[in-house]
Design a protein around this motif. Structure first.
Motif, PDB file in Angstrom:
ATOM      1  N   PRO A 176       0.825  -1.210   0.000  1.00 32.83           N
ATOM      2  CA  PRO A 176       0.000   0.000   0.000  1.00 32.83           C
ATOM      3  C   PRO A 176       0.854   1.253   0.000  1.00 32.83           C
ATOM      4  N   ALA A 177       0.410   2.262  -0.733  1.00 35.51           N
ATOM      5  CA  ALA A 177       1.184   3.502  -0.852  1.00 35.51           C
ATOM      6  C   ALA A 177       1.148   4.322   0.438  1.00 35.51           C
ATOM      7  N   ARG A 178       0.029   4.264   1.139  1.00 36.52           N
ATOM      8  CA  ARG A 178      -0.134   5.051   2.369  1.00 36.52           C
ATOM      9  C   ARG A 178      -0.714   4.145   3.451  1.00 36.52           C
ATOM     10  N   VAL A 179      -0.012   4.037   4.565  1.00 34.74           N
ATOM     11  CA  VAL A 179      -0.440   3.165   5.664  1.00 34.74           C
ATOM     12  C   VAL A 179      -0.608   4.003   6.919  1.00 34.74           C
ATOM     13  N   LEU A 197       3.553  11.168   6.256  1.00 35.05           N
ATOM     14  CA  LEU A 197       2.857  11.961   5.244  1.00 35.05           C
ATOM     15  C   LEU A 197       1.836  12.909   5.878  1.00 35.05           C
ATOM     16  N   ASP A 198       1.230  12.484   6.957  1.00 34.08           N
ATOM     17  CA  ASP A 198       0.241  13.311   7.650  1.00 34.08           C
ATOM     18  C   ASP A 198      -0.002  12.711   9.026  1.00 34.08           C
ATOM     19  N   GLN A 199      -0.454  13.541   9.942  1.00 39.12           N
ATOM     20  CA  GLN A 199      -0.785  13.048  11.274  1.00 39.12           C
ATOM     21  C   GLN A 199      -1.795  13.972  11.931  1.00 39.12           C
ATOM     22  N   GLY A 244     -15.044   1.897   5.653  1.00 46.50           N
ATOM     23  CA  GLY A 244     -14.815   1.297   4.351  1.00 46.50           C
ATOM     24  C   GLY A 244     -13.352   1.111   4.011  1.00 46.50           C
ATOM     25  N   LEU A 245     -12.450   1.427   4.949  1.00 47.42           N
ATOM     26  CA  LEU A 245     -11.014   1.316   4.703  1.00 47.42           C
ATOM     27  C   LEU A 245     -10.513  -0.084   5.036  1.00 47.42           C
ATOM     28  N   SER A 269      -5.413  14.814   5.544  1.00 46.59           N
ATOM     29  CA  SER A 269      -5.374  15.388   4.196  1.00 46.59           C
ATOM     30  C   SER A 269      -5.181  14.332   3.126  1.00 46.59           C
ATOM     31  N   VAL A 270      -4.858  13.101   3.525  1.00 42.34           N
ATOM     32  CA  VAL A 270      -4.683  11.987   2.593  1.00 42.34           C
ATOM     33  C   VAL A 270      -5.514  10.805   3.083  1.00 42.34           C
ATOM     34  N   THR A 271      -5.910   9.955   2.162  1.00 44.67           N
ATOM     35  CA  THR A 271      -6.687   8.760   2.519  1.00 44.67           C
ATOM     36  C   THR A 271      -5.762   7.553   2.560  1.00 44.67           C
TER      37      THR A 271
END
Length: 224
Positions: free
Chosen positions: A35-38, A65-67, A129-130, A99-101
């Motif tokens: 996965p690209a974003r975890v 990437l975000d928190q 749904g994730l 800001s990111v899914t």
């Protein structure tokens, strides 16, 4: 599809909600092996205060990437097996502020390795749904044989004759972790991703980052 969270008035109502939502579980995937974003999810407590943290890492570099951290109050008394009702109201708020899914959410807790086969990772996955998995430090239910001592070794976690997770060694000679499927990920993919997230330490980097952030947020909120 996102679903609203129903808050129960009693433990029995909470159990009925778990049983109702369990029919929506997807235990086979598709899930992504890279996965690209975890995202990692964790909650820190101090009396009736809490702070829920979600930290999203790059799936390759493991850079942040975000928190987001959300301080709040405990919404449900502690009852074994019903932890989701204490944590998810604030956790979902934090997820909504990202800001990111994320492509995968790693919970510090359990998926189907649960008395009613519906732990925190299942509940979060169904509501948002994730894709979600649980990675726990200790076993909550089930029986298992100790896996071999090398990184990547595993054994089945069984409950009432069913496989509900794996006992996975993430580092040579250290205690294993307990991996269970939450939603929209199969067990092979879940364990593959856990090993990717543990290049140096026993626990996933997502969990370690969310733990730090939740503790920092709780200290800040308690000081005000």
């Amino acid at each position: 599809m996102r679903l609203p969270m129903t808050m129960p008035a009693t433990p029995r109502e909470a159990e009925l909600i778990q049983e109702e939502l369990r029919s929506r579980l997807d235990l086979v995937g598709p899930g992504e092996r890279r996965p690209a974003r975890v995202a990692g999810v964790d909650v820190a407590y101090a009396d009736d205060r809490l702070a829920a943290a979600v930290v999203v890492l790059d799936g390759v570099t493991l850079q942040v990437l975000d928190q987001v951290a959300v301080p709040g109050r405990v919404a449900f008394d502690y009852v074994p097996g019903l932890l989701a009702f204490r944590e998810l109201p604030s956790v979902i708020q934090a997820l909504e502020r990202l800001s990111v899914t994320p492509d995968l959410v790693v919970c510090d807790g359990y998926g189907i390795a649960h008395p009613r086969r519906f732990g925190l990772a299942c509940h979060l996955g169904v509501l948002t749904g994730l894709p979600a998995i649980g990675v726990a430090k200790t076993a909550f239910v089930g029986a298992y044989d100790e896996p071999a001592h090398e990184r990547g070794a595993w054994s089945e976690l069984r409950l009432d004759g069913d496989v509900v997770g794996r006992v996975l060694r993430t580092q040579d000679g250290v205690k294993p972790v307990f991996v269970s499927v939450g939603h929209a990920v199969d067990l092979d993919t879940a364990c593959h991703n856990v090993l990717t997230l543990t290049p140096r330490y026993r626990l996933p980097e997502t969990t370690r980052a969310a733990d730090r952030l939740s503790r920092e947020a709780l200290r800040s909120a308690s000081a005000t």
